[in-house]
Design a protein around this motif. Structure first.
Motif, PDB file in Angstrom:
ATOM      1  N   ILE A  77       0.838  -1.205   0.000  1.00 15.61           N
ATOM      2  CA  ILE A  77       0.000   0.000   0.000  1.00 15.61           C
ATOM      3  C   ILE A  77       0.867   1.246   0.000  1.00 15.61           C
ATOM      4  O   ILE A  77       0.594   2.212  -0.728  1.00 15.61           O
ATOM      5  N   GLY A  78       1.919   1.260   0.815  1.00 14.07           N
ATOM      6  CA  GLY A  78       2.819   2.412   0.835  1.00 14.07           C
ATOM      7  C   GLY A  78       3.511   2.623  -0.493  1.00 14.07           C
ATOM      8  O   GLY A  78       3.683   3.767  -0.938  1.00 14.07           O
ATOM      9  N   THR A  79       3.895   1.539  -1.156  1.00  9.24           N
ATOM     10  CA  THR A  79       4.519   1.671  -2.473  1.00  9.24           C
ATOM     11  C   THR A  79       3.534   2.202  -3.501  1.00  9.24           C
ATOM     12  O   THR A  79       3.881   3.034  -4.354  1.00  9.24           O
ATOM     13  N   GLY A  80       2.286   1.744  -3.414  1.00 11.95           N
ATOM     14  CA  GLY A  80       1.265   2.258  -4.330  1.00 11.95           C
ATOM     15  C   GLY A  80       0.993   3.731  -4.114  1.00 11.95           C
ATOM     16  O   GLY A  80       0.765   4.480  -5.074  1.00 11.95           O
ATOM     17  N   LEU A  81       1.013   4.187  -2.857  1.00  7.81           N
ATOM     18  CA  LEU A  81       0.838   5.613  -2.582  1.00  7.81           C
ATOM     19  C   LEU A  81       2.023   6.425  -3.069  1.00  7.81           C
ATOM     20  O   LEU A  81       1.866   7.544  -3.566  1.00  7.81           O
ATOM     21  N   ALA A  82       3.226   5.877  -2.937  1.00  5.26           N
ATOM     22  CA  ALA A  82       4.416   6.600  -3.391  1.00  5.26           C
ATOM     23  C   ALA A  82       4.469   6.700  -4.909  1.00  5.26           C
ATOM     24  O   ALA A  82       4.973   7.683  -5.454  1.00  5.26           O
ATOM     25  N   LEU A  83       3.941   5.700  -5.592  1.00  5.56           N
ATOM     26  CA  LEU A  83       3.927   5.692  -7.060  1.00  5.56           C
ATOM     27  C   LEU A  83       2.605   6.180  -7.621  1.00  5.56           C
ATOM     28  O   LEU A  83       2.251   5.826  -8.744  1.00  5.56           O
ATOM     29  N   ASP A  84       1.876   6.988  -6.856  1.00  2.49           N
ATOM     30  CA  ASP A  84       0.567   7.477  -7.290  1.00  2.49           C
ATOM     31  C   ASP A  84       0.713   8.318  -8.547  1.00  2.49           C
ATOM     32  O   ASP A  84       1.460   9.298  -8.576  1.00  2.49           O
ATOM     33  N   GLY A  85       0.000   7.933  -9.584  1.00  3.42           N
ATOM     34  CA  GLY A  85       0.051   8.661 -10.838  1.00  3.42           C
ATOM     35  C   GLY A  85       1.079   8.126 -11.813  1.00  3.42           C
ATOM     36  O   GLY A  85       1.045   8.479 -12.998  1.00  3.42           O
ATOM     37  N   ALA A  86       2.023   7.309 -11.366  1.00  8.32           N
ATOM     38  CA  ALA A  86       3.040   6.756 -12.253  1.00  8.32           C
ATOM     39  C   ALA A  86       2.508   5.504 -12.939  1.00  8.32           C
ATOM     40  O   ALA A  86       1.883   4.656 -12.317  1.00  8.32           O
ATOM     41  N   THR A  87       2.740   5.406 -14.209  1.00 11.65           N
ATOM     42  CA  THR A  87       2.292   4.261 -14.995  1.00 11.65           C
ATOM     43  C   THR A  87       3.466   3.314 -15.225  1.00 11.65           C
ATOM     44  O   THR A  87       4.559   3.731 -15.589  1.00 11.65           O
ATOM     45  N   ALA A  88       3.221   2.042 -15.000  1.00 13.14           N
ATOM     46  CA  ALA A  88       4.261   1.043 -15.195  1.00 13.14           C
ATOM     47  C   ALA A  88       4.434   0.746 -16.673  1.00 13.14           C
ATOM     48  O   ALA A  88       3.459   0.658 -17.431  1.00 13.14           O
ATOM     49  N   GLY A  89       5.690   0.580 -17.096  1.00 13.94           N
ATOM     50  CA  GLY A  89       5.978   0.259 -18.467  1.00 13.94           C
ATOM     51  C   GLY A  89       5.661  -1.180 -18.806  1.00 13.94           C
ATOM     52  O   GLY A  89       5.358  -1.998 -17.933  1.00 13.94           O
ATOM     53  N   PRO A  90       5.740  -1.540 -20.066  1.00 14.57           N
ATOM     54  CA  PRO A  90       5.435  -2.920 -20.465  1.00 14.57           C
ATOM     55  C   PRO A  90       6.412  -3.929 -19.870  1.00 14.57           C
ATOM     56  O   PRO A  90       6.028  -5.057 -19.561  1.00 14.57           O
ATOM     57  N   GLN A  91       7.696  -3.527 -19.703  1.00 13.54           N
ATOM     58  CA  GLN A  91       8.650  -4.452 -19.112  1.00 13.54           C
ATOM     59  C   GLN A  91       8.288  -4.769 -17.661  1.00 13.54           C
ATOM     60  O   GLN A  91       8.374  -5.931 -17.222  1.00 13.54           O
ATOM     61  N   VAL A  92       7.867  -3.732 -16.916  1.00 18.84           N
ATOM     62  CA  VAL A  92       7.483  -3.936 -15.521  1.00 18.84           C
ATOM     63  C   VAL A  92       6.247  -4.825 -15.432  1.00 18.84           C
ATOM     64  O   VAL A  92       6.161  -5.710 -14.563  1.00 18.84           O
ATOM     65  N   GLN A  93       5.293  -4.622 -16.323  1.00 18.40           N
ATOM     66  CA  GLN A  93       4.088  -5.449 -16.320  1.00 18.40           C
ATOM     67  C   GLN A  93       4.399  -6.897 -16.662  1.00 18.40           C
ATOM     68  O   GLN A  93       3.819  -7.826 -16.071  1.00 18.40           O
ATOM     69  N   LEU A  94       5.318  -7.126 -17.595  1.00 18.44           N
ATOM     70  CA  LEU A  94       5.699  -8.491 -17.934  1.00 18.44           C
ATOM     71  C   LEU A  94       6.399  -9.179 -16.768  1.00 18.44           C
ATOM     72  O   LEU A  94       6.157 -10.361 -16.498  1.00 18.44           O
ATOM     73  N   VAL A  95       7.273  -8.433 -16.084  1.00 18.70           N
ATOM     74  CA  VAL A  95       7.956  -9.007 -14.918  1.00 18.70           C
ATOM     75  C   VAL A  95       6.955  -9.343 -13.820  1.00 18.70           C
ATOM     76  O   VAL A  95       7.031 -10.407 -13.180  1.00 18.70           O
ATOM     77  N   ARG A  96       5.987  -8.453 -13.608  1.00 18.69           N
ATOM     78  CA  ARG A  96       4.971  -8.724 -12.591  1.00 18.69           C
ATOM     79  C   ARG A  96       4.146  -9.956 -12.954  1.00 18.69           C
ATOM     80  O   ARG A  96       3.860 -10.794 -12.080  1.00 18.69           O
ATOM     81  N   CYS A  97       3.782 -10.098 -14.211  1.00 17.66           N
ATOM     82  CA  CYS A  97       3.005 -11.270 -14.628  1.00 17.66           C
ATOM     83  C   CYS A  97       3.817 -12.551 -14.461  1.00 17.66           C
ATOM     84  O   CYS A  97       3.280 -13.591 -14.045  1.00 17.66           O
ATOM     85  N   ALA A  98       5.109 -12.486 -14.773  1.00 17.46           N
ATOM     86  CA  ALA A  98       5.952 -13.667 -14.599  1.00 17.46           C
ATOM     87  C   ALA A  98       6.068 -14.061 -13.131  1.00 17.46           C
ATOM     88  O   ALA A  98       6.003 -15.246 -12.785  1.00 17.46           O
ATOM     89  N   VAL A  99       6.211 -13.063 -12.262  1.00 18.51           N
ATOM     90  CA  VAL A  99       6.292 -13.346 -10.823  1.00 18.51           C
ATOM     91  C   VAL A  99       4.976 -13.930 -10.323  1.00 18.51           C
ATOM     92  O   VAL A  99       4.961 -14.887  -9.523  1.00 18.51           O
ATOM     93  N   GLU A 100       3.852 -13.375 -10.787  1.00 13.44           N
ATOM     94  CA  GLU A 100       2.552 -13.907 -10.385  1.00 13.44           C
ATOM     95  C   GLU A 100       2.370 -15.345 -10.858  1.00 13.44           C
ATOM     96  O   GLU A 100       1.819 -16.190 -10.124  1.00 13.44           O
ATOM     97  N   GLY A 101       2.819 -15.643 -12.077  1.00 16.57           N
ATOM     98  CA  GLY A 101       2.672 -17.001 -12.594  1.00 16.57           C
ATOM     99  C   GLY A 101       3.508 -18.008 -11.830  1.00 16.57           C
ATOM    100  O   GLY A 101       3.029 -19.096 -11.474  1.00 16.57           O
ATOM    101  N   LEU A 102       4.770 -17.666 -11.565  1.00 21.03           N
ATOM    102  CA  LEU A 102       5.619 -18.565 -10.793  1.00 21.03           C
ATOM    103  C   LEU A 102       5.084 -18.742  -9.374  1.00 21.03           C
ATOM    104  O   LEU A 102       5.096 -19.857  -8.823  1.00 21.03           O
TER     105      LEU A 102
END
Length: 337
Positions: A266-291
């Protein structure tokens, strides 16, 4: 420098700051305040306290019950039923939340990148997470069998009385799990499964907190649902750790680590408020979620559920408690709709 502040509420909260300098100049600055910021900050604090409370409560109750109760069989039965309840919570979390969210994120990410897959990449990542646990466990078991060759040779040199007493000692060592024959094998690498379970829950809690911290719609409903869900998972984690009879130092370290994961998200989400994640970050997040989902399926289904329901005692009661845990998570997730 004197400051005069005026606040106006019209759908979004806007703060105007009038600053009077030394030369009498009047300056006006405005800053947008994220809607629901106070709710998110309050949820961050409540999440930490509530998770610690739900986590340490079953540990304290079981410690006190084992101190004042003289019947170890009843304690083991209650702990086994509570562990089945925790297995139902983990099973519902995996099948109803972790897997659907992962598949939706993968589909949305590749749709946003305008990439058409002709290979089941989502399922492949999920299978890799599942197989990692399987391969590591088999390697540990093979190493354990090699290191136990010398004790077997030594046991062959024992006299007949000691050889007859050895199986009795082994049967007494597995009596803690209602006589399940797989319990002795499971305790050989129980540390690995406990670590993987804690890792999966912490990663999932951090990602849930990250989504809640960056959310702008239905903030109150999502925060209340997340608070209840994390409290239930913290209770289930504490029951599973107590069931494995871990030391107090490990419990004192594992439960606060899980309690901090979601507030950190939650604190990280508040600190990154308004920032959009790039496609590389989204792919890394999806890979972590899948594993994480693949590991969680192996640890939860093959490890916890299969071990608990493999015992021949109290099958109906265990199934009832497992379905109760599944229903609790289903009710919490249904409130999100």
């Amino acid at each position: 420098m004197n400051q005069i502040r005026m606040r106006r509420f019209n759908n979004t909260e806007v703060c105007f700051s009038l600053c009077i300098g030394d030369e009498g100049e009047l300056l006006m600055m405005d800053s947008d305040v994220s809607p629901g910021l106070h709710i998110k900050l309050l949820t961050l604090v409540l999440m930490l306290c509530f998770s610690l409370l739900c986590g340490f409560s079953p540990v304290c109750v079981m410690r006190r019950a084992s101190r004042f109760s003289s019947d170890p069989g009843s304690r083991h039965r209650v702990l086994s039923l509570a562990s089945c309840l925790a297995c139902g919570v983990f099973l519902a979390s995996c099948l109803l939340e972790l897997l659907p969210d992962y598949l939706n994120h993968m589909r949305d990410t590749f749709s946003h990148l305008r990439i058409t897959l002709h290979f089941p990449l989502s399922e492949f990542i999920l299978a890799m997470g599942f197989l990692v646990v399987f391969v590591v466990e088999q390697m540990l078991l093979a190493f354990r069998e090699q290191t136990s060759d010398a004790p077997h040779e030594k046991q062959a040199l024992m006299d007949s009385q000691d050889r007859d007493a050895a199986p009795n000692r082994r049967r007494r060592s597995v009596s803690w799990s209602d006589g399940s024959p797989s319990a002795d094998d499971g305790r050989s690498h129980v540390g690995l499964r406990v670590f993987l379970l804690l890792f999966c829950l912490c990663v999932r809690a951090f990602l849930e907190g990250l989504s809640a911290g960056s959310r702008r719609e239905r903030v109150l409903e999502s925060c209340v649902t997340l608070l209840l869900y994390e409290g239930l998972v913290a209770f289930s984690l504490a029951v599973r750790l107590t069931h494995h009879a871990l030391r107090r130092t490990l419990l004192a370290g594992a439960l606060p680590l899980f309690a901090v994961a979601c507030p950190a998200g939650i604190g990280t989400g508040l600190a990154l408020d308004g920032a959009t994640a790039g496609p590389q970050v989204q792919l890394v997040r999806c890979a972590v979620e899948g594993l994480t989902a693949g590991i969680f399926i192996n640890v939860c289904v093959l490890g916890s559920v299969w071990q608990e329901l493999g015992s021949p005692k109290h099958r109906i009661h265990k199934v009832a408690f497992l379905l109760t845990g599944f229903a609790l998570v289903t009710a919490i997730l249904f409130s999100k709709v």
